[in-house]
Scaffold this motif. Structure first.
Motif, PDB file in Angstrom:
ATOM      1  N   PRO A  26      31.682  36.128  44.059  1.00 54.54           N
ATOM      2  CA  PRO A  26      31.121  35.815  42.741  1.00 54.54           C
ATOM      3  C   PRO A  26      32.139  35.105  41.852  1.00 54.54           C
ATOM      4  CG  PRO A  26      30.803  38.146  43.275  1.00 54.54           C
ATOM      5  CD  PRO A  26      31.724  37.572  44.307  1.00 54.54           C
ATOM      6  N   THR A  27      31.636  34.397  40.857  1.00 54.03           N
ATOM      7  CA  THR A  27      32.491  33.709  39.885  1.00 54.03           C
ATOM      8  C   THR A  27      32.356  34.376  38.520  1.00 54.03           C
ATOM      9  OG1 THR A  27      30.741  32.176  39.259  1.00 54.03           O
ATOM     10  CG2 THR A  27      32.187  31.508  41.096  1.00 54.03           C
ATOM     11  N   ALA A  28      33.259  34.001  37.634  1.00 55.91           N
ATOM     12  CA  ALA A  28      33.241  34.556  36.276  1.00 55.91           C
ATOM     13  C   ALA A  28      31.915  34.282  35.582  1.00 55.91           C
ATOM     14  CB  ALA A  28      34.389  33.975  35.460  1.00 55.91           C
ATOM     15  N   GLY A  29      31.280  33.137  35.899  1.00 54.21           N
ATOM     16  CA  GLY A  29      30.015  32.776  35.254  1.00 54.21           C
ATOM     17  C   GLY A  29      28.905  33.776  35.494  1.00 54.21           C
ATOM     18  N   ALA A  30      28.987  34.532  36.575  1.00 56.51           N
ATOM     19  CA  ALA A  30      28.007  35.587  36.841  1.00 56.51           C
ATOM     20  C   ALA A  30      28.583  36.971  36.544  1.00 56.51           C
ATOM     21  CB  ALA A  30      27.543  35.533  38.299  1.00 56.51           C
ATOM     22  N   VAL A  31      29.879  37.158  36.804  1.00 57.51           N
ATOM     23  CA  VAL A  31      30.482  38.488  36.698  1.00 57.51           C
ATOM     24  C   VAL A  31      30.590  38.969  35.245  1.00 57.51           C
ATOM     25  CG1 VAL A  31      32.601  39.812  37.113  1.00 57.51           C
ATOM     26  CG2 VAL A  31      31.657  38.350  38.907  1.00 57.51           C
ATOM     27  N   LEU A  32      30.953  38.107  34.332  1.00 59.65           N
ATOM     28  CA  LEU A  32      31.078  38.555  32.940  1.00 59.65           C
ATOM     29  C   LEU A  32      29.726  38.952  32.348  1.00 59.65           C
ATOM     30  CD1 LEU A  32      33.887  36.142  31.724  1.00 59.65           C
ATOM     31  CD2 LEU A  32      34.069  38.560  32.338  1.00 59.65           C
ATOM     32  N   PRO A  33      28.661  38.148  32.523  1.00 55.42           N
ATOM     33  CA  PRO A  33      27.346  38.616  32.057  1.00 55.42           C
ATOM     34  C   PRO A  33      26.878  39.861  32.813  1.00 55.42           C
ATOM     35  CG  PRO A  33      27.311  36.251  32.431  1.00 55.42           C
ATOM     36  CD  PRO A  33      28.619  36.757  32.957  1.00 55.42           C
ATOM     37  N   LEU A  34      27.236  39.968  34.093  1.00 62.89           N
ATOM     38  CA  LEU A  34      26.915  41.162  34.875  1.00 62.89           C
ATOM     39  C   LEU A  34      27.535  42.395  34.228  1.00 62.89           C
ATOM     40  CD1 LEU A  34      26.002  42.347  37.838  1.00 62.89           C
ATOM     41  CD2 LEU A  34      28.464  42.316  38.172  1.00 62.89           C
ATOM     42  N   ALA A  35      28.797  42.292  33.855  1.00 62.77           N
ATOM     43  CA  ALA A  35      29.491  43.422  33.230  1.00 62.77           C
ATOM     44  C   ALA A  35      28.777  43.854  31.952  1.00 62.77           C
ATOM     45  CB  ALA A  35      30.943  43.059  32.942  1.00 62.77           C
ATOM     46  N   VAL A  36      28.355  42.891  31.150  1.00 64.12           N
ATOM     47  CA  VAL A  36      27.609  43.221  29.930  1.00 64.12           C
ATOM     48  C   VAL A  36      26.269  43.866  30.295  1.00 64.12           C
ATOM     49  CG1 VAL A  36      26.471  42.254  27.877  1.00 64.12           C
ATOM     50  CG2 VAL A  36      28.737  41.427  28.572  1.00 64.12           C
ATOM     51  N   ARG A  86      23.099  31.093  36.229  1.00 59.80           N
ATOM     52  CA  ARG A  86      24.049  32.050  36.817  1.00 59.80           C
ATOM     53  C   ARG A  86      24.310  33.206  35.857  1.00 59.80           C
ATOM     54  NH1 ARG A  86      26.285  27.374  38.665  1.00 59.80           N
ATOM     55  NH2 ARG A  86      27.747  27.219  36.940  1.00 59.80           N
ATOM     56  N   ALA A  87      24.502  32.878  34.597  1.00 59.86           N
ATOM     57  CA  ALA A  87      24.750  33.917  33.600  1.00 59.86           C
ATOM     58  C   ALA A  87      23.537  34.840  33.478  1.00 59.86           C
ATOM     59  CB  ALA A  87      25.093  33.286  32.250  1.00 59.86           C
ATOM     60  N   TRP A  88      22.343  34.259  33.428  1.00 56.01           N
ATOM     61  CA  TRP A  88      21.127  35.062  33.348  1.00 56.01           C
ATOM     62  C   TRP A  88      21.008  35.976  34.566  1.00 56.01           C
ATOM     63  CZ3 TRP A  88      16.944  35.872  36.464  1.00 56.01           C
ATOM     64  CH2 TRP A  88      15.884  36.588  35.912  1.00 56.01           C
ATOM     65  N   GLY A 168      36.620  36.614  36.559  1.00 52.28           N
ATOM     66  CA  GLY A 168      36.430  36.919  35.143  1.00 52.28           C
ATOM     67  C   GLY A 168      37.702  37.304  34.422  1.00 52.28           C
ATOM     68  N   LEU A 169      38.701  37.762  35.155  1.00 51.78           N
ATOM     69  CA  LEU A 169      39.932  38.227  34.516  1.00 51.78           C
ATOM     70  C   LEU A 169      40.652  37.094  33.792  1.00 51.78           C
ATOM     71  CD1 LEU A 169      41.745  40.671  34.029  1.00 51.78           C
ATOM     72  CD2 LEU A 169      42.953  40.098  36.135  1.00 51.78           C
ATOM     73  N   ARG A 170      40.793  35.946  34.433  1.00 46.72           N
ATOM     74  CA  ARG A 170      41.472  34.808  33.775  1.00 46.72           C
ATOM     75  C   ARG A 170      40.690  34.339  32.549  1.00 46.72           C
ATOM     76  NH1 ARG A 170      41.756  33.489  39.042  1.00 46.72           N
ATOM     77  NH2 ARG A 170      43.779  33.771  40.020  1.00 46.72           N
ATOM     78  N   THR A 171      39.367  34.329  32.663  1.00 44.80           N
ATOM     79  CA  THR A 171      38.527  33.897  31.542  1.00 44.80           C
ATOM     80  C   THR A 171      38.730  34.807  30.343  1.00 44.80           C
ATOM     81  OG1 THR A 171      36.899  33.040  33.098  1.00 44.80           O
ATOM     82  CG2 THR A 171      36.151  33.413  30.841  1.00 44.80           C
TER      83      THR A 171
END
Length: 190
Positions: A26-36, A86-88, A168-171
């Protein structure tokens, strides 16, 4: 389920889904919204119930599919790019995983009435240990097999996330660095 359990299940499902569909991590574009998404129902319902008394339970409102499905449909309707899709998808996966995992313990106990929160307000809410607030909720936690299993699951998910390159960590690091620079500039009067 505790916040770390929701996060762990969400990440593991996301990693499996992205690997099966795209053959990569996975990339940050999906992982950060996933975390939320994995925390979203509790971030809304618990303060609205425990602090403000607006909802009858910390597992009402955003925990209901009667709220989740229209909300996710509305967000999908607003999606207008591949990045937004991806975010959705990340947010939706996390949100729906949260709802499903909150029903895990009642299911394991054979208590199907414990799933009534999924159709609130049509169905009456099941009994739920309410709290005087989030800090009181954490303070009242007991060391049980279920809690240890969730911590273990979180450890597994953390290892998988790290092996995936910590998406997502770097972002988040860059975002924090920019916020710190803005705050520093504001304090120095620039």
């Amino acid at each position: 389920m505790w916040p770390w359990g929701h996060a762990a299940v969400g990440y593991l499902l996301c990693a499996l889904w992205v690997r099966a569909r795209y053959g990569r991590a996975p990339t940050a574009g999906a992982v950060l919204p996933l975390a939320v998404g994995t925390q979203f129902p509790d971030l809304l319902d618990k303060p609205l119930a425990w602090t403000f008394g607006v909802l009858p339970s910390g597992r009402a409102g955003a925990h209901s599919l009667l709220v989740a499905v229209p909300l996710l449909a509305l967000l999908w309707w607003r999606v207008d790019s591949a990045a937004a899709r991806r975010a959705w998808a990340g947010f939706a996966l996390g949100y729906l995983a949260h709802l499903a995992t909150d029903g895990l313990y009642p299911l394991l106990d054979g208590d199907f009435s414990g799933l009534a929160y999924l159709f609130w307000p049509i169905l009456s809410l099941p009994p739920y240990d309410e709290s005087a607030g989030i800090l009181a909720h954490f303070a009242a936690a007991e060391l049980t097999a279920a809690l240890l299993a969730e911590v273990g699951l979180f450890a597994v998910a953390t290892v998988v996330w790290a092996a995936d390159g910590a998406p997502g960590l770097r972002t988040v690091g860059r975002w924090c660095k920019r916020r710190a620079a803005v705050a520093t500039a504001a304090l120095s009067g620039r």
